[in-house]
Structures are given as structure tokens and as C-alpha cells.
Write a protein that holds these residues in place. Structure first.
Motif, PDB file in Angstrom:
ATOM      1  N   LEU A 178       0.821  -1.199   0.000  1.00  0.00           N
ATOM      2  CA  LEU A 178       0.000   0.000   0.000  1.00  0.00           C
ATOM      3  C   LEU A 178       0.861   1.256   0.000  1.00  0.00           C
ATOM      4  CD1 LEU A 178      -2.794   1.299   0.133  1.00  0.00           C
ATOM      5  CD2 LEU A 178      -2.761   0.953   2.623  1.00  0.00           C
ATOM      6  N   GLU A 179       2.013   1.198   0.663  1.00  0.00           N
ATOM      7  CA  GLU A 179       2.915   2.346   0.699  1.00  0.00           C
ATOM      8  C   GLU A 179       3.381   2.745  -0.702  1.00  0.00           C
ATOM      9  OE1 GLU A 179       2.918   0.316   4.605  1.00  0.00           O
ATOM     10  OE2 GLU A 179       3.148  -0.344   2.518  1.00  0.00           O
ATOM     11  N   GLN A 180       3.554   1.765  -1.573  1.00  0.00           N
ATOM     12  CA  GLN A 180       3.973   2.064  -2.942  1.00  0.00           C
ATOM     13  C   GLN A 180       2.842   2.751  -3.713  1.00  0.00           C
ATOM     14  OE1 GLN A 180       5.548  -1.280  -5.152  1.00  0.00           O
ATOM     15  NE2 GLN A 180       5.359  -0.196  -7.105  1.00  0.00           N
ATOM     16  N   THR A 181       1.617   2.266  -3.504  1.00  0.00           N
ATOM     17  CA  THR A 181       0.465   2.902  -4.145  1.00  0.00           C
ATOM     18  C   THR A 181       0.357   4.360  -3.730  1.00  0.00           C
ATOM     19  OG1 THR A 181      -0.736   0.797  -4.193  1.00  0.00           O
ATOM     20  CG2 THR A 181      -2.049   2.806  -4.420  1.00  0.00           C
ATOM     21  N   VAL A 182       0.523   4.622  -2.432  1.00  0.00           N
ATOM     22  CA  VAL A 182       0.429   5.982  -1.911  1.00  0.00           C
ATOM     23  C   VAL A 182       1.524   6.861  -2.509  1.00  0.00           C
ATOM     24  CG1 VAL A 182       0.646   7.401   0.170  1.00  0.00           C
ATOM     25  CG2 VAL A 182      -0.718   5.291   0.222  1.00  0.00           C
ATOM     26  N   ALA A 183       2.766   6.380  -2.492  1.00  0.00           N
ATOM     27  CA  ALA A 183       3.891   7.165  -3.006  1.00  0.00           C
ATOM     28  C   ALA A 183       3.732   7.451  -4.495  1.00  0.00           C
ATOM     29  CB  ALA A 183       5.203   6.432  -2.739  1.00  0.00           C
ATOM     30  N   ASP A 184       3.310   6.462  -5.265  1.00  0.00           N
ATOM     31  CA  ASP A 184       3.153   6.655  -6.706  1.00  0.00           C
ATOM     32  C   ASP A 184       2.001   7.605  -7.024  1.00  0.00           C
ATOM     33  OD1 ASP A 184       5.247   4.922  -7.028  1.00  0.00           O
ATOM     34  OD2 ASP A 184       4.029   3.231  -7.725  1.00  0.00           O
ATOM     35  N   THR A 185       0.958   7.571  -6.210  1.00  0.00           N
ATOM     36  CA  THR A 185      -0.161   8.482  -6.429  1.00  0.00           C
ATOM     37  C   THR A 185       0.253   9.920  -6.118  1.00  0.00           C
ATOM     38  OG1 THR A 185      -1.736   6.722  -5.876  1.00  0.00           O
ATOM     39  CG2 THR A 185      -2.566   8.980  -5.840  1.00  0.00           C
ATOM     40  N   TRP A 186       1.056  10.110  -5.083  1.00  0.00           N
ATOM     41  CA  TRP A 186       1.564  11.445  -4.779  1.00  0.00           C
ATOM     42  C   TRP A 186       2.453  11.954  -5.917  1.00  0.00           C
ATOM     43  CZ3 TRP A 186       0.507  15.622  -2.533  1.00  0.00           C
ATOM     44  CH2 TRP A 186       1.484  16.592  -2.249  1.00  0.00           C
ATOM     45  N   ALA A 187       3.314  11.090  -6.438  1.00  0.00           N
ATOM     46  CA  ALA A 187       4.163  11.492  -7.564  1.00  0.00           C
ATOM     47  C   ALA A 187       3.313  11.896  -8.761  1.00  0.00           C
ATOM     48  CB  ALA A 187       5.102  10.352  -7.938  1.00  0.00           C
ATOM     49  N   TRP A 188       2.236  11.195  -8.977  1.00  0.00           N
ATOM     50  CA  TRP A 188       1.319  11.546 -10.071  1.00  0.00           C
ATOM     51  C   TRP A 188       0.643  12.888  -9.807  1.00  0.00           C
ATOM     52  CZ3 TRP A 188      -4.157  11.338  -9.100  1.00  0.00           C
ATOM     53  CH2 TRP A 188      -4.940  11.688 -10.198  1.00  0.00           C
ATOM     54  N   LEU A 189       0.202  13.128  -8.578  1.00  0.00           N
ATOM     55  CA  LEU A 189      -0.470  14.375  -8.245  1.00  0.00           C
ATOM     56  C   LEU A 189       0.442  15.580  -8.438  1.00  0.00           C
ATOM     57  CD1 LEU A 189      -2.564  13.644  -5.011  1.00  0.00           C
ATOM     58  CD2 LEU A 189      -3.444  14.382  -7.222  1.00  0.00           C
ATOM     59  N   VAL A 190       1.666  15.484  -7.940  1.00  0.00           N
ATOM     60  CA  VAL A 190       2.560  16.647  -7.999  1.00  0.00           C
ATOM     61  C   VAL A 190       3.162  16.830  -9.384  1.00  0.00           C
ATOM     62  CG1 VAL A 190       3.090  16.524  -5.544  1.00  0.00           C
ATOM     63  CG2 VAL A 190       4.567  15.326  -7.170  1.00  0.00           C
ATOM     64  N   SER A 191       2.988  15.854 -10.262  1.00  0.00           N
ATOM     65  CA  SER A 191       3.485  16.005 -11.633  1.00  0.00           C
ATOM     66  C   SER A 191       2.625  16.961 -12.451  1.00  0.00           C
ATOM     67  CB  SER A 191       3.538  14.639 -12.330  1.00  0.00           C
ATOM     68  OG  SER A 191       2.220  14.188 -12.643  1.00  0.00           O
ATOM     69  N   GLY A 192       1.467  17.330 -11.905  1.00  0.00           N
ATOM     70  CA  GLY A 192       0.580  18.242 -12.615  1.00  0.00           C
ATOM     71  C   GLY A 192      -0.496  17.552 -13.426  1.00  0.00           C
ATOM     72  N   GLN A 193      -0.467  16.226 -13.475  1.00  0.00           N
ATOM     73  CA  GLN A 193      -1.505  15.507 -14.197  1.00  0.00           C
ATOM     74  C   GLN A 193      -2.812  15.586 -13.421  1.00  0.00           C
ATOM     75  OE1 GLN A 193      -0.173  11.664 -16.031  1.00  0.00           O
ATOM     76  NE2 GLN A 193       1.637  11.993 -14.776  1.00  0.00           N
ATOM     77  N   GLU A 194      -3.910  15.554 -14.134  1.00  0.00           N
ATOM     78  CA  GLU A 194      -5.214  15.646 -13.497  1.00  0.00           C
ATOM     79  C   GLU A 194      -6.067  14.449 -13.876  1.00  0.00           C
ATOM     80  OE1 GLU A 194      -7.086  19.289 -14.454  1.00  0.00           O
ATOM     81  OE2 GLU A 194      -5.661  20.528 -13.331  1.00  0.00           O
ATOM     82  N   PRO A 195      -6.913  14.013 -12.952  1.00  0.00           N
ATOM     83  CA  PRO A 195      -7.821  12.909 -13.282  1.00  0.00           C
ATOM     84  C   PRO A 195      -8.950  13.398 -14.177  1.00  0.00           C
ATOM     85  CG  PRO A 195      -8.345  13.764 -11.125  1.00  0.00           C
ATOM     86  CD  PRO A 195      -7.106  14.498 -11.588  1.00  0.00           C
ATOM     87  N   VAL A 196      -9.663  12.473 -14.765  1.00  0.00           N
ATOM     88  CA  VAL A 196     -10.884  12.837 -15.467  1.00  0.00           C
ATOM     89  C   VAL A 196     -11.849  13.433 -14.450  1.00  0.00           C
ATOM     90  CG1 VAL A 196     -12.883  11.911 -16.692  1.00  0.00           C
ATOM     91  CG2 VAL A 196     -10.588  11.086 -17.244  1.00  0.00           C
ATOM     92  N   LYS A 197     -12.434  14.565 -14.761  1.00  0.00           N
ATOM     93  CA  LYS A 197     -13.317  15.234 -13.814  1.00  0.00           C
ATOM     94  C   LYS A 197     -14.568  14.393 -13.572  1.00  0.00           C
ATOM     95  CE  LYS A 197     -11.707  19.893 -14.890  1.00  0.00           C
ATOM     96  NZ  LYS A 197     -10.878  19.917 -13.669  1.00  0.00           N
ATOM     97  N   HIS A 198     -14.910  14.258 -12.286  1.00  0.00           N
ATOM     98  CA  HIS A 198     -16.041  13.416 -11.921  1.00  0.00           C
ATOM     99  C   HIS A 198     -16.704  14.023 -10.688  1.00  0.00           C
ATOM    100  CE1 HIS A 198     -18.359   9.859 -10.755  1.00  0.00           C
ATOM    101  NE2 HIS A 198     -18.148   9.402 -11.956  1.00  0.00           N
ATOM    102  N   PRO A 199     -18.029  14.025 -10.632  1.00  0.00           N
ATOM    103  CA  PRO A 199     -18.717  14.651  -9.487  1.00  0.00           C
ATOM    104  C   PRO A 199     -18.405  13.998  -8.148  1.00  0.00           C
ATOM    105  CG  PRO A 199     -20.277  13.461 -10.917  1.00  0.00           C
ATOM    106  CD  PRO A 199     -18.988  13.555 -11.657  1.00  0.00           C
TER     107      PRO A 199
END
Length: 333
Positions: free
Chosen positions: A292-313
Motif C-alpha cells: 500500500l505504501e507504494q500505491t500511496v507514493a506513486d499516487t503522490w508522484a502523479w499528483l505533484v506532476s501536474g496531471q489531473e484525473p478525469v473530472k467526476h462529481p
């Protein structure tokens, strides 16, 4: 292997497409082209799966070894049935991404693949079960979609029932909210008990299993007892710089303040079976779950890279208001 991917442009569908390409498979995606661009190297067929002419045109691009369906979340069973029947003549098998909500016992009872599911006919409409309330209605609809796939493909159907899926590209906002809250630091309201076992699964691990899973039904969740809520929130702090301090609030106090489970405090659920999903059958069939720690770290790297998810309500449903958080923290001292 020739793969038809219904969806394929965001979160789980995109992760499956990426995994398939890396594994050297021949991939065709079918979607409306409205959410996100398709990956380079994929054959793209545009269309609406609820439109009979569009699906008939799609079928002319076959045959395929397998259909992987990640785009039926808003579909009624009859719509899934109609498309699956049209594809049955040009595909050998069908992998349908369902959910643990299809079980009558979720989230109140421990679950395995022998646990009873809701019933809805494979040709039922969107209103079937609506009088039962939102949660049960959703479960009935998903169970009906499972029946729709079985109606078209019989024993050549694979039904995958994930619980919570996290990872880079997440559009729901559960893990991203905790990461951003951890980034702000200070005293952080932590829900329940740090030793509470949780079972979120990485989107990339679900993708890998979806491509390799054998026929049958499988719960797709991390093994029970491998990670806790304390592990999860500590990983969020470490990934974002560790400036915060976790202050744990008992379930009763959170309920007293009317904190909504699952949304205001993402991943917090007090029901006995919420994190009691037996996934040993899937693990035995090849499901491999990264830490789980790897999932968390990789998601943070994705967030700070400036990428955005598909917008969803659903994104805006997650996370507690700062003022409300501070009121609860004040009680805890």
C-alpha cells in the motif's frame, strides 16, 4: 492476444490498456471519446455502447480473444445484455468489472465468492430495485449486469468484484484528498483505530489480473490483515514530507459530530464486513498486490506532476470541511 476494451481512457480502463500494450497484446478500445484521449498504439473505434448500430459496427472489427468491460458503471442490465449478446459471436470470453456491492451482505458481513448476491434479471431496466434505496439499488443493478454477461457468454464469463481501488489517475478523490490533507500538515483528524485492517487494491494490480484472470467469479482486494488505517495515513504523511501529526478520533465521537463514513473521512467505515473481503481465490489465480505504501507514493508522484484525473462529481464528495475538523480536534485536545 486480441483484446476489446470497452472504455479504456481513464483510471482502471486506462491502466488495463497500458498493461495490455506493455504485454504486447493487440488492443482495440470502444468509447465515445469524451473523457480522455486514447493511448498511442491502440486501435480506436468510436461509438456509444447503448446504440445498437454502433455496437454492430464495432462487432465488424472483430474477432477478439476477450472483451474487458470497464465502462458499464452507469449501464442498466438490459443495456449490458444487448451489447454482450452482439459481441458474443466475435469474442471468446468476457471479463466484467463489477463490485463487492453486488453482495447482499456488503458491508455488514464477511464475504467470499460463495456469499449471496442480489438478484436482478439480465434484461432489467435502470429502475429495477429503486424502491430499495440507493445502496441496495446499486448492488442490484450491478448483480443484474453480471447476469447479463452470463446470459450472453455463459461459462465463458469472468466476473471481478473489486472493493476500493486506489492509485495514479484516481478520479473518486479518496487517496488524493488524504494526500493533500497530509501535505497541509498540522494536527490531522484520523478516523477510528490505527490498527483497523483495510484492503484497498492498486489500480495497476487490478489491471494485471483483469487480463490474466481465469473464468469464474473473483473478489479483487488486497489480502486481509496486510495493511491498516494507521499504515495508510502514515504512508500519506511520509509521501508528502511528514509535517503532520495524526490525532485519532474514536468512531463514536465522529458519529456524534455527524461525520459521514466513506466520504467525509475517506476509507473510514465502521460496518463489520467493510474490510472483510476474502480475496484468497483471486490471489491463488494470480492476483498480486503491491504494498500500500507504494500505491500511496506513486499516487503522490502523479499528483505533484501536474496531471489531473478525469473530472467526476464524486471527487467533491470526499473530505471533511476544515472548520468541522478543527471542532473535533478541539474536543480531542
Amino acid at each position: 492476444m486480441r483484446i476489446l476494451l470497452l472504455g479504456g481512457t481513464w483510471f482502471l480502463g486506462r491502466a488495463i490498456a497500458q498493461r495490455a500494450l506493455l504485454s504486447g497484446h493487440d488492443v482495440t478500445t470502444f468509447n465515445r471519446g469524451r473523457s480522455a484521449p486514447d493511448l498511442h498504439g491502440i486501435a480506436v473505434v468510436r461509438g456509444d455502447r447503448t446504440d445498437e448500430d454502433d455496437v454492430r459496427r464495432l462487432a465488424s472489427h472483430g474477432p477478439w480473444d476477450v472483451v474487458v468491460d470497464t465502462s458499464a458503471s452507469e449501464m442498466a442490465p438490459y443495456q449490458v445484455q444487448a451489447a454482450a449478446r452482439m459481441l458474443a459471436g466475435v469474442a471468446d470470453r468476457y471479463v466484467y468489472l463489477s463490485t463487492v456491492n453486488a453482495y447482499t451482505g456488503w458491508p455488514h458481513e464477511p464475504l467470499d465468492e460463495s456469499s449471496p448476491t442480489y438478484y436482478a434479471p439480465p434484461n432489467s431496466g435502470r429502475d429495477f430495485g429503486a424502491e430499495q434505496g440507493t445502496t441496495i439499488h446499486y448492488g442490484m443493478q450491478k448483480a443484474g449486469c453480471e447476469n447479463a454477461v452470463r446470459d450472453a457468454f455463459g461459462e465463458y464469463a469472468t466476473i471481478l468484484r473489486p472493493g476500493v481501488i486506489l492509485g495514479p489517475g484516481e478520479y473518486v478523490g479518496r487517496l488524493p484528498w488524504w494526500l493533500r490533507r497530509s501535505e497541509r500538515g498540522g494536527a490531522i483528524l484520523a478516523p477510528g483505530r490505527p490498527v483497523q485492517s483495510i484492503q484497498p487494491v492498486d489500480v495497476r494490480d487490478v489491471a494485471a489480473f483483469a487480463l490474466d484472470a481465469p473464468l469464474g467469479d473473483f473478489n479483487v482486494a488486497a489480502p486481509q490483515g496486510r495493511a491498516t488505517m494507521g499504515d495508510f495515513l502514515t504512508a500519506c504523511l511520509e509521501a508528502t514530507g511528514g509535517r503532520g501529526r495524526l490525532v485519532w478520533a474514536p468512531d463514536g465521537l465522529l458519529k456524534k459530530f455527524g461525520v459521514r463514513e466513506w466520504t467525509e473521512m475517506p476509507l473510514w467505515r465502521t460496518a463489520h464486513g467493510a474490510w472483510a473481503v476474502d480475496s484468497r481465490r483471486a490471489v491463488g489465480a494470480g492476483l498480486s498486490c503491491r504494498p500500500l505504501e507504494q500505491t500511496v507514493a506513486d499516487t503522490w508522484a502523479w499528483l505533484v506532476s501536474g496531471q489531473e484525473p478525469v473530472k467526476h462529481p464524486r471527487w467533491d464528495d470526499h473530505g471533511i470541511d476544515s472548520e468541522k475538523e478543527q471542532k473535533i480536534l478541539a474536543v480531542l485536545g
